[in-house]
Design an enzyme around this catalytic site. Structure first.
Site, PDB file in Angstrom:
ATOM      1  CB  ALA A  11       4.416 -26.175 -31.125  1.00  0.00           C
ATOM      2  CG  ASP A 156       1.516 -44.314 -15.027  1.00  0.00           C
ATOM      3  OD1 ASP A 156       0.629 -44.382 -15.898  1.00  0.00           O
ATOM      4  OD2 ASP A 156       2.727 -44.203 -15.289  1.00  0.00           O
ATOM      5  CG  HIS A 184       4.283 -44.059 -18.664  1.00  0.00           C
ATOM      6  ND1 HIS A 184       3.197 -43.872 -17.877  1.00  0.00           N
ATOM      7  CD2 HIS A 184       4.069 -43.331 -19.792  1.00  0.00           C
ATOM      8  CE1 HIS A 184       2.337 -43.058 -18.489  1.00  0.00           C
ATOM      9  NE2 HIS A 184       2.853 -42.727 -19.665  1.00  0.00           N
TER      10      HIS A 184
END
Length: 324
Positions: A11, A156, A184
Site C-alpha cells: 500500500a 542507479d 545502493h
C-alpha cells in the site's frame, strides 16, 4: 500457468506504482497473475482501496488478489517476490538504528520465505538499505539458494544510462555496458570505463573532470536530489526499475554487447568479500543472472569498488549480532 507474485509494503508509494504494471502482465507477457499483497496490520484498510482500484482496471490477466498481514500467507508458493516494505529513517535515527529496525523485519521475512516460497523463487529487495536488507533475509532462509536473492541497483543503472545519453545527446538505445558496482547508497560506483555510446568508448566522448566530479556524484546523489525537489523519495522510478530488474531476470536475455547491474550474493568475484550482497555487472539468460567476469579494473575503479565494499562490511557488522 499463473505466476504468483508477492509484494510487501503493497500500500506504499512504490508498491502502488508497481502493482498496476504487474497486474497488467508487464512482468511476464500473456501469463495470468496472482498478486499476494503483504502489509502491516494498520495499513490493511488502505490495501482494501488498492484492491478496489486494481479490480476496477479490469486487467484481463489478473486472476487473484490475496491481501494479508501474514508473511507466510503472502509468500506461499511464490514465484517472484518484491520486498518493497522497509522501515524508513525517522527523526534522530542513526544509520545503525535503521539497520537494526530493518533487521527485525527482514529476518522475519527471510524465515517466511524459507518456509513458504517455492525453492525456485526469485527475490528482489527494494526497501532500503536494500543490499543489507537482502543479506539479512538471505541469512534467515537457509533452505533457499544464494541465487534466489538480489537487491536493486537497477534504478542507479537506469539513472546512469539516462545521464550519459543526455550528456552525449544520444538515444538510450545507443548506450552499452554502463555498470554499477557496490551498494545502493552514496558509495555506489557508476563505471563508464567499459561503456560505449553508439559504438564509441564513452570516456572518449566526455571530459574526465565531468565524469569524476559531476557524473559520478550526481548518479550517487540522485535519490537525495529527488527528495529535495518533490519532498518525497523516488517511487515511480523505483517501481519501474524493480520491474525492469525482475523482468530481465525472470525471462530476459541480455545482449552479448551489454550488461545489467544487479546486487547479488558475492562469491568472491573481483575480490569482493564472499557473502556480501554487492552490485555487479551481470547478463541474464534462461532465468539466471551471471556475473560478467574478467573485466580489466584500473586503480581508479578499484578504489571506489573497495570503498563501497567497506560500507557493506560495516553494515553487515552492525547487524551481525542479529543474524543467525
Amino acid at each position: 500457468m499463473t505466476i504468483n507474485i508477492a509484494v510487501t509494503g503493497a500500500a506504499g508509494q512504490i508498491g502502488y506504482a508497481l502493482l498496476f504494471r504487474l497486474a497488467s502482465g508487464a512482468l511476464a507477457a500473456n501469463q495470468p497473475v496472482s498478486l499476494r499483497l503483504l502489509e502491516v496490520t494498520p495499513a490493511l484498510p488502505a490495501l482494501d482501496g488498492v484492491e478496489m482500484e486494481l479490480r476496477d482496471c479490469a486487467f484481463p490477466l489478473l486472476r487473484e488478489i490475496i491481501k494479508t498481514d501474514d508473511a507466510e500467507t503472502a509468500f506461499a508458493d511464490a514465484d517472484v517476490v518484491f520486498l518493497v516494505g522497509a522501515r524508513p529513517r525517522g527523526p534522530g535515527m542513526e544509520r545503525k538504528d535503521l539497520l537494526e529496525a530493518n533487521a527485525a523485519i527482514f529476518s522475519a521475512q527471510g524465515k517466511a520465505l524459507n518456509a513458504a516460497a517455492k525453492k525456485t523463487v526469485k527475490i528482489i529487495a527494494v526497501g532500503n538499505p536494500a543490499n543489507t536488507n537482502c543479506l539479512i533475509a538471505r541469512a534467515n532462509a537457509p533452505d533457499l539458494p544464494d541465487s534466489a536473492f538480489s537487491a536493486m541497483t537497477r534504478l542507479d543503472h537506469n539513472r546512469a544510462i539516462a545521464a550519459l545519453a543526455d550528456k552525449t545527446n544520444n538515444p538510450l538505445s545507443a548506450i552499452r555496458q554502463v555498470m554499477i558496482w557496490g551498494n545502493h547508497s552514496a558509495t555506489q560506483y557508476p563505471d563508464l570505463h567499459h561503456a560505449s555510446v553508439a559504438g564509441a568508448a564513452a570516456l572518449s566522448l566526455v571530459d574526465e573532470a565531468w565524469y569524476q566530479n559531476t557524473y559520478i556524484p550526481e548518479v550517487q546523489q540522485r535519490g537525495a536530489a529527488i527528495i529535495k525537489a518533490r519532498g518525497a523519495s523516488s517511487a515511480a522510478s523505483a517501481a519501474s526499475a524493480a520491474l525492469d530488474h525482475m523482468r530481465d531476470w525472470h525471462n530476459g536475455e541480455t545482449a552479448a554487447d551489454d550488461v545489467l547491474s544487479m546486487a547479488i550474493v558475492s562469491s568472491g568475484q573481483y575480490d569482493i568479500s564472499p557473502g556480501l550482497v554487492y552490485s555487479y555487472p551481470v547478463r541474464t539468460s534462461g532465468g539466471a543472472a551471471t556475473v560478467v567476469e574478467n573485466l580489466p579494473i584500473n586503480d581508479f575503479s578499484r578504489a571506489r569498488m573497495q570503498a563501497s565494499e567497506q560500507e557493506l562490511i560495516e553494515e553487515r557488522d552492525a547487524v551481525r549480532h542479529l543474524l543467525p
